[in-house]
Scaffold this motif. Structure first.
Motif, PDB file in Angstrom:
ATOM      1  N   TYR A 113       0.848  -1.193   0.000  1.00 12.34           N
ATOM      2  CA  TYR A 113       0.000   0.000   0.000  1.00 12.34           C
ATOM      3  C   TYR A 113       0.880   1.239   0.000  1.00 12.34           C
ATOM      4  O   TYR A 113       2.026   1.220   0.468  1.00 12.34           O
ATOM      5  N   MET A 114       0.370   2.313  -0.567  1.00 18.61           N
ATOM      6  CA  MET A 114       1.087   3.576  -0.483  1.00 18.61           C
ATOM      7  C   MET A 114       0.119   4.682  -0.064  1.00 18.61           C
ATOM      8  O   MET A 114      -1.081   4.630  -0.353  1.00 18.61           O
ATOM      9  N   VAL A 115       0.679   5.662   0.644  1.00 17.41           N
ATOM     10  CA  VAL A 115      -0.074   6.824   1.088  1.00 17.41           C
ATOM     11  C   VAL A 115       0.401   8.016   0.267  1.00 17.41           C
ATOM     12  O   VAL A 115       1.563   8.407   0.340  1.00 17.41           O
ATOM     13  N   LEU A 116      -0.500   8.555  -0.536  1.00 20.37           N
ATOM     14  CA  LEU A 116      -0.164   9.696  -1.378  1.00 20.37           C
ATOM     15  C   LEU A 116      -0.432  10.994  -0.629  1.00 20.37           C
ATOM     16  O   LEU A 116      -1.475  11.128   0.033  1.00 20.37           O
ATOM     17  N   PRO A 117       0.462  11.981  -0.717  1.00 21.79           N
ATOM     18  CA  PRO A 117       0.138  13.291  -0.151  1.00 21.79           C
ATOM     19  C   PRO A 117      -1.038  13.900  -0.932  1.00 21.79           C
ATOM     20  O   PRO A 117      -1.254  13.573  -2.096  1.00 21.79           O
ATOM     21  N   GLU A 118      -1.787  14.771  -0.283  1.00 19.12           N
ATOM     22  CA  GLU A 118      -2.967  15.336  -0.914  1.00 19.12           C
ATOM     23  C   GLU A 118      -2.627  16.049  -2.221  1.00 19.12           C
ATOM     24  O   GLU A 118      -3.450  16.097  -3.144  1.00 19.12           O
TER      25      GLU A 118
ATOM     26  N   LEU B  23      -3.386  14.165  -9.463  1.00 15.56           N
ATOM     27  CA  LEU B  23      -2.558  13.516 -10.466  1.00 15.56           C
ATOM     28  C   LEU B  23      -2.877  12.026 -10.518  1.00 15.56           C
ATOM     29  O   LEU B  23      -2.925  11.432 -11.608  1.00 15.56           O
ATOM     30  N   TYR B  24      -3.108  11.407  -9.346  1.00 11.33           N
ATOM     31  CA  TYR B  24      -3.465   9.993  -9.332  1.00 11.33           C
ATOM     32  C   TYR B  24      -4.796   9.761 -10.040  1.00 11.33           C
ATOM     33  O   TYR B  24      -4.939   8.815 -10.828  1.00 11.33           O
ATOM     34  N   LYS B  25      -5.783  10.611  -9.765  1.00 17.47           N
ATOM     35  CA  LYS B  25      -7.091  10.442 -10.402  1.00 17.47           C
ATOM     36  C   LYS B  25      -6.995  10.594 -11.918  1.00 17.47           C
ATOM     37  O   LYS B  25      -7.732   9.957 -12.670  1.00 17.47           O
TER      38      LYS B  25
END
Length: 466
Positions: free
Chosen positions: A320-325, A330-332
């Protein structure tokens, strides 16, 4: 290739996964499965052998952990090219000679990549699997959220807050099949041509992945505190890949002051990020656990990556990874087009494993198991204090021996192999042009070996090196 003809003995006391693992390992050693050969998928092999997919997953996971096969994202499992073992071969004059090959299994293997599969929580896993499938939830067999099941992400967020000091909402978490996949996903988000700073030695698979995806890697030297920030400042790197809680393979723990300097580097320019690989922070033997770097981040510059591969089993294939807000949009836009690579059934098993307290009990058990092996190995290695320096012993499941009596790394490996003991050289983890001249070091992993076998193996190392 969709099948392997393996004669399984269901009446044997040897578990089915171990029978599959031993068969494939022997075939690789004997050349029946040549290097780079693609293995059948876990689903196809399970169907062919009429066993559960989890059984095949565990066999493949052990083979991956020992370096016999590797998992390539989107492609499958492939036989690795192996080096450093020996087998007997007849010369033209009839005498036996030793040839470097991978055809003889060492009696004792200090692999730094293994885990103790004998302690896998079979009963709990079987119970949870049965309960989830008995519920007959049809939705579990539909395509799920690309980020992973919300229940699992929520459970991971709660665990990370309590255990690692990571600040995360479920919306920031992405679940994937292994750290390598998550790094691949990050690269697809950032785009090609990124300048990425890495330490040397380092996690070689991450280095190869970054290079293969047309990124430019900048090698930054290390000291006793980790990556040198003054050298990092001189590079044009936009991303820094680090393992601050337990650097692989050196075992360095980055102190708070260096962590603050690293975060300051990230804040000095727009679009700078740190990838924090927190692969085995659960196992620490000296002092209190150090909170993750992400917990100190106030500017949204740290991408945190964790995994269940070391704490449960490699075959679980859940990371799992936690993306900064700042990276969620960019992920979406770029990352969410890739569907989740972990089945929804497996995700729910993991979620329940955590929620019902099984994971906490399993971790406590494994900490005790590995601490026992760690202490036994250190005690047995006292005999080498005159010729070796021990390091990296305060966390993880491996340590390093650096020779100070003039013995070369390859010489130590070969002498150990003659005694039936596999140890691994540090030099294989150096990347780029960075090297550590004058430091001949071997790595000893102890997760695979029970305490009595550790004592026996070190006895053979005494014959080899003293």
């Amino acid at each position: 290739m969709n099948e392997l003809t393996i004669n399984l003995d269901v009446s044997s006391s040897v578990p089915l996964y171990e029978q599959i693992y031993k068969y494939i390992k022997k075939e690789i050693q004997n050349g029946g499965l040549p290097f780079h050969k693609r293995l059948p998928s876990t689903r196809n092999l399970a169907k062919y052998l009429q066993v559960s997919r989890t059984t095949v997953d565990m066999a493949y996971g052990q083979l991956v952990s020992e370096g016999y096969i590797e998992a390539q994202p989107y492609k499958g499992y492939f036989v690795c090219e192996l080096e450093g073992l020996y087998h007997l071969e007849t010369q033209s004059d009839g005498r036996l000679s030793k040839k470097e090959d991978a055809s003889v299994k060492p009696k004792y293997d200090f692999s730094p990549n293994g885990v103790d599969l004998n302690s896998f929580p079979h009963n709990a896993w079987r119970k949870l699997s049965k309960n989830i499938l008995l519920e007959e939830n049809k939705y579990l067999f539909r395509l799920g959220d690309a980020q992973g099941e919300y229940e699992l992400r929520s459970t991971i967020a709660q665990y990370l807050r309590q255990a690692r000091g990571v600040s995360a909402m479920p919306e920031q978490i992405v679940v994937g099949a292994g750290n390598d996949f998550l790094l691949l996903l990050l690269c697809s988000m950032f785009g090609t041509g990124q300048k990425i700073a890495m330490e040397s030695p380092t996690y070689k698979k991450a280095y190869d992945l970054f290079c293969n995806l047309s990124n430019e890697v900048r090698i930054v030297e290390m000291d006793e505190s980790g990556m040198k920030i003054d050298q990092l400042m001189k590079t044009d790197a936009q991303i820094a890949y680090v393992m601050p809680s337990h650097q692989y393979p050196l075992g360095t723990v980055m102190p708070v002051k260096r962590r603050m300097q690293l975060l300051e580097w990230a804040s000095l320019a727009p679009n700078r990020y740190i990838i924090e690989d927190d692969y085995d922070s659960e196992f620490r033997y000296k002092g209190k656990p150090i909170p993750a770097l992400q917990g100190y981040d106030r500017n949204g510059r740290v991408v945190y990556i964790g995994t269940f591969s070391k704490s449960i089993a490699p075959a679980i294939r859940v990371s799992y990874m936690v993306l900064p807000e700042s990276l969620l949009d960019l992920y979406k836009k770029r990352g969410k087009t890739i569907s989740s690579t972990v089945s929804r059934v497996d995700q729910m098993i993991i979620a329940n494993f955590l929620n019902e307290g099984y994971y906490e009990r399993h971790l406590n058990k494994m900490r005790a198991v590995y601490k026992g092996r760690h202490d036994v190995l250190l005690e047995e290695l006292r005999a080498f204090r005159g010729i070796c320096r021990i390091s990296g012993e305060n966390a993880g499941v491996h340590l390093l021996l650096t020779f100070k009596n003039g013995m070369k790394e390859q010489e130590a490996i070969e002498k150990a192999a003659h005694q039936g003991v596999a140890v691994y050289g540090l030099s294989r983890y150096f990347v780029g042009e960075a090297r550590a001249p004058g430091q001949d070091t071997v790595i000893l992993g102890y997760a695979n070996l029970p305490e009595d076998e550790i004592r026996e193996a070190v006895g053979y190392l005494k014959r080899a090196w003293l």
